[in-house]
Each structure stands twice: as C-alpha cells, then as structure tokens.
Scaffold this motif. Structure first.
Motif, PDB file in Angstrom:
ATOM      1  N   GLN A 280       9.028  -2.462   4.322  1.00 17.27           N
ATOM      2  CA  GLN A 280       8.318  -1.717   3.372  1.00 17.27           C
ATOM      3  C   GLN A 280       8.804  -0.042   3.867  1.00 17.27           C
ATOM      4  O   GLN A 280       8.223   0.697   3.352  1.00 17.27           O
ATOM      5  CB  GLN A 280       6.596  -1.434   3.436  1.00 17.27           C
ATOM      6  N   LYS A 283       8.906   3.037   1.122  1.00 16.74           N
ATOM      7  CA  LYS A 283       8.205   3.373  -0.162  1.00 16.74           C
ATOM      8  C   LYS A 283       6.688   4.420   0.058  1.00 16.74           C
ATOM      9  O   LYS A 283       6.518   4.228   1.432  1.00 16.74           O
ATOM     10  CB  LYS A 283       7.119   1.668  -0.422  1.00 16.74           C
ATOM     11  N   GLU A 286       0.061   6.010  -0.388  1.00 14.56           N
ATOM     12  CA  GLU A 286      -1.062   5.808  -1.095  1.00 14.56           C
ATOM     13  C   GLU A 286      -2.178   5.678  -0.983  1.00 14.56           C
ATOM     14  O   GLU A 286      -2.016   4.108  -0.357  1.00 14.56           O
ATOM     15  CB  GLU A 286      -0.753   4.919  -2.639  1.00 14.56           C
ATOM     16  N   GLY A 291       0.399  -2.257  -1.619  1.00 11.29           N
ATOM     17  CA  GLY A 291       1.731  -2.822  -1.717  1.00 11.29           C
ATOM     18  C   GLY A 291       0.881  -3.283  -3.564  1.00 11.29           C
ATOM     19  O   GLY A 291       0.698  -3.425  -4.042  1.00 11.29           O
ATOM     20  N   PRO A 292       2.008  -4.593  -3.533  1.00 13.48           N
ATOM     21  CA  PRO A 292       3.337  -4.458  -2.716  1.00 13.48           C
ATOM     22  C   PRO A 292       4.906  -2.427  -3.059  1.00 13.48           C
ATOM     23  O   PRO A 292       5.292  -2.756  -2.909  1.00 13.48           O
ATOM     24  CB  PRO A 292       4.308  -4.989  -3.700  1.00 13.48           C
ATOM     25  N   LYS A 293       4.243  -1.845  -3.671  1.00 11.72           N
ATOM     26  CA  LYS A 293       5.221  -0.900  -3.806  1.00 11.72           C
ATOM     27  C   LYS A 293       4.809   0.919  -3.363  1.00 11.72           C
ATOM     28  O   LYS A 293       5.536   1.616  -3.068  1.00 11.72           O
ATOM     29  CB  LYS A 293       5.314  -0.306  -5.351  1.00 11.72           C
ATOM     30  N   THR A 294       3.330   0.759  -2.805  1.00 14.46           N
ATOM     31  CA  THR A 294       2.952   1.916  -2.102  1.00 14.46           C
ATOM     32  C   THR A 294       1.617   1.249  -1.012  1.00 14.46           C
ATOM     33  O   THR A 294       1.297   0.764  -1.331  1.00 14.46           O
ATOM     34  CB  THR A 294       1.566   2.826  -2.938  1.00 14.46           C
ATOM     35  N   TYR A 295       1.941   2.564  -0.386  1.00 13.86           N
ATOM     36  CA  TYR A 295       0.420   1.604   1.077  1.00 13.86           C
ATOM     37  C   TYR A 295      -0.427   2.530   1.527  1.00 13.86           C
ATOM     38  O   TYR A 295       0.180   3.467   1.626  1.00 13.86           O
ATOM     39  CB  TYR A 295       1.800   1.095   2.117  1.00 13.86           C
ATOM     40  N   THR A 364       6.267   8.805   3.239  1.00 13.01           N
ATOM     41  CA  THR A 364       6.498   6.906   3.090  1.00 13.01           C
ATOM     42  C   THR A 364       6.179   6.675   4.552  1.00 13.01           C
ATOM     43  O   THR A 364       6.002   7.195   5.087  1.00 13.01           O
ATOM     44  CB  THR A 364       8.179   7.114   2.404  1.00 13.01           C
TER      45      THR A 364
END
Length: 384
Positions: A280, A283, A286, A291-295, A364
């Motif tokens: 990850q 990425k 947030e 997830g899966p795009k932000t954490y 990130t």
C-alpha cells in the motif's frame, strides 16, 4: 518474510535511510483527509540548515528585489509544534470516530436481529390468541356446559371414560396455551425493551461520531490555515526541520543498540500482513479509511492483518487494549508498534528498525524509522 521480498524491502529501507525521509515525530495521526504536504510541495530540497539572512544588496542598476527573509528557526519550530498538536488532536478525535462507527455498526446489526425476534414473537402471540379464541368458541357450541358436567349427564359409561380422558387432555392443552401465551408476552416485552435500549445507544453513538467527525475537520482545517500563512521557502524549511527531528529521534533510538536484540522472524501470517501493508506504500492517507485506495493508520494495520487471516480491532487504542503485549526487544516483523501515551497512532514493524505506516493528512503510506515517534509499546496479533 520470503528472501526475494526481504531483499526488495531491504533496498527500500536503504533508499529511505539515504534520503532520510523518516517522517517527523509527533505528526502521526490515527486518521485524516489528505492535505497538501509541505515537504512534497517543495520545489527542491532545501540547502543545509543555516540561519536565514538578508540577501546581498543588488548590484547598481539591477531591478532585482531582495529575497524574503525567513523567520528564525525557533519561530518555525513553534509552528511545527503547533501543527503536531493539531494533528494529534485530530488523531484523538479520529480514534473516537472510528470507535463510534464500529459500535454503531454492531448495534445496527443487533437491532435488526431484535426486530426480527419482535416480529416473530408478535406473530406467535397472535397465533396463540387465535387458538384460545377457537377453544372458547367450541365450548360455546356445546352449550356452555363444562366438560365435567357433560360427562355426568352421559348414560354411556365407556363414553364417560373416554370423555374423561379428553377432558384431562383438553385441560392440559388449555393450561399449556395460557402458559405459552404468558411466556411469549414476557419475551416479547423483553425483546422490545432491549431494542429500545439499543436504539438509544445507537443514537448516542451516532451523535458521538458526528461530534468526533467535526473535531477532526476543525483541527485539520486549522492546520491547513496555519500552513497557508507560510511562504514556499518557509514550508521547505519547515519540512527540513521535520526531517531533522526525525533523524535525531531515530538515531537516538538506534543508539540504544536495539537492533542487536531484534532477531525475531516473522510468522507466515506476519509475512502476509507485512506484504499487504508494504504493497500500500504511496497510497494517500484519509482519516476513517480502510482501503483499498486510502487508509488511516489503524485502517492500514487492521486490513493488513485481516488479509493475513487474523482480524484485529479497528482502532489503535483497541489494538493496544486487546492484543497481546510484547517487549520492544522481542518484536518481529508484523508486530504493531503503538505510539504516544494515549495510543493514538499505530504502525507495523517490518524489520531492520523500520515501520510502514499511514502518517497523517497530506501524507502517504510510507516507510519510516521505528524510533521517530515516542513508543508506547508493542502488540502481537498472531500467536507464536
């Protein structure tokens, strides 16, 4: 960890150490919306730290204006401290938001189950009432005489004996119906009261979640406004101060000789969790994201261990409370390092004195030094 994967990770660690991007201590956050990163927005790395001074006078006939004078480092240090405090407050609020969200989900599911029980109980109660009403109607059709009186008036002894048995059966059935109806009414009331209580708690959690959400937004907005007051060169210098603080903290931590003690090897599940987390990298952060795009920080660690087949609590504070504690000197890849006294940040140890984590808004998922933030302790999601 597999040999090929470990070699790739070692290369990444070497690169991270070379450029000293270890993440500033005290700026980690349990969750948050992506915001512009002062370090990332810089056009080029700043020159080695030195006190700012006015530019040299322009040559005769030159129209060039003097370069802006940066404030003293102590002023930017105050800004950095202020930003750290704002992001930490946002982290506390984010953990509260995540906890309220998790509880609301659990209570919503429980409410659905209770509602189904209430409906089923009401249907059963209605059926019992219908059966009792039918028995009363049957008695009315026989003239309203009690079954015992009807038997006494019978001239047939066998009919009397057969009827006596039916009377006993009927009495038992009637008593059973009444008892069943009473029990069903009690259960229905208990389930209805339980549902009402859970609804109140659900509403309270929703309000707590909304309040925590607003606090997160307020703190992040305040941090953004503070950074917006700085010029580009000031942002560059601020980023350099963050890197310096990170290097100093990591150097001090490594100076204890801790790496000589860290010889634990990852389990198979630990390798899977590390692989997921490092996949990850890059990425965006947030707050509240899994997830899966932000954490956010605990979203990353909880999803990594879920991918390894070991579900763990959602928030960093619950991970600290519920998972098994191990000594820092005994930690191994896959273990989680909990930071700050209020357990508002969590990262995954990947070996060689490094962690992978989601730092804070505007950053990130990245590799960093394990000692760049104050360590509260280490927890282990999997068994030995």
């Amino acid at each position: 960890m597999g040999r090929g994967r470990r070699s790739g990770l070692a290369v990444a660690v070497t690169v991270v150490c070379a450029v000293t991007v270890l993440g500033a201590p005290g700026t980690a956050l349990a969750s948050g919306r992506p915001d512009p990163d002062p370090a990332a927005s810089a056009a080029s790395p700043p020159s080695p730290a030195s006190p700012a001074s006015p530019a040299s006078p322009a040559s005769p006939g030159s129209s060039a204006s003097p370069a802006p004078v940066l404030p003293p480092d102590k002023d930017l240090e105050a800004v950095r401290t202020k930003l750290d405090g704002l992001y930490h407050d946002a982290a506390v609020a984010t953990d509260a938001y995540n906890a309220a969200e998790e509880q609301a989900q659990q209570q919503s599911a429980a409410l659905v189950g209770l509602a189904q029980k209430v409906v089923q109980g009401q249907q059963r109660l209605d059926g019992l009432k219908d059966r009792i009403a039918a028995a009363a109607q049957a008695q009315y059709r026989t003239g309203g005489l009690p079954p015992q009186a009807q038997l006494m008036l019978s001239d047939d002894p066998q009919q009397f004996l057969d009827g006596a048995g039916r009377v006993l059966e009927g009495e038992r059935a009637a008593d059973g119906l009444l008892l069943d109806m009473t029990r069903t009414q009690q259960e229905l009331k208990r389930d209805a009261d339980d549902a009402a209580d859970r609804w109140k708690k659900l509403e309270a959690n929703r309000k707590a979640k909304a309040a925590a959400q607003q606090r997160v937004k307020d703190r992040i907005k305040e941090a953004e406004q503070l950074q917006a007051t700085l010029e580009k060169r000031q942002l560059e210098r601020l980023a350099e101060l963050e890197r310096q603080a990170a290097r100093q903290a990591q150097t001090a931590w490594l100076g204890t000789g801790i790496l000589k003690e860290l010889r634990g090897r990852a389990t198979t599940a630990g390798e899977k969790a590390v692989r997921y987390a490092t996949d990850q990298i890059g990425k965006p952060y947030e707050w509240g994201a899994e997830g899966p795009k932000t954490y956010d920080c605990s979203g990353l660690t909880s999803q990594a261990w879920a991918a390894a087949g070991r579900p763990i609590p959602r928030t960093s504070q619950e991970q600290w409370k519920q998972l098994r504690h191990v000594a820092v000197a005994d930690m191994r890849p896959g273990d989680l390092i909990i930071y700050f006294q209020d357990a508002t940040h969590v990262a995954m140890y990947v070996g060689d004195g490094m962690i992978v984590h989601a730092p804070r808004p505007g950053r990130t998922v990245t590799l960093a030094g394990a000692g760049t933030m104050p360590i509260l302790g280490v927890v282990r999601p999997d068994a030995d």
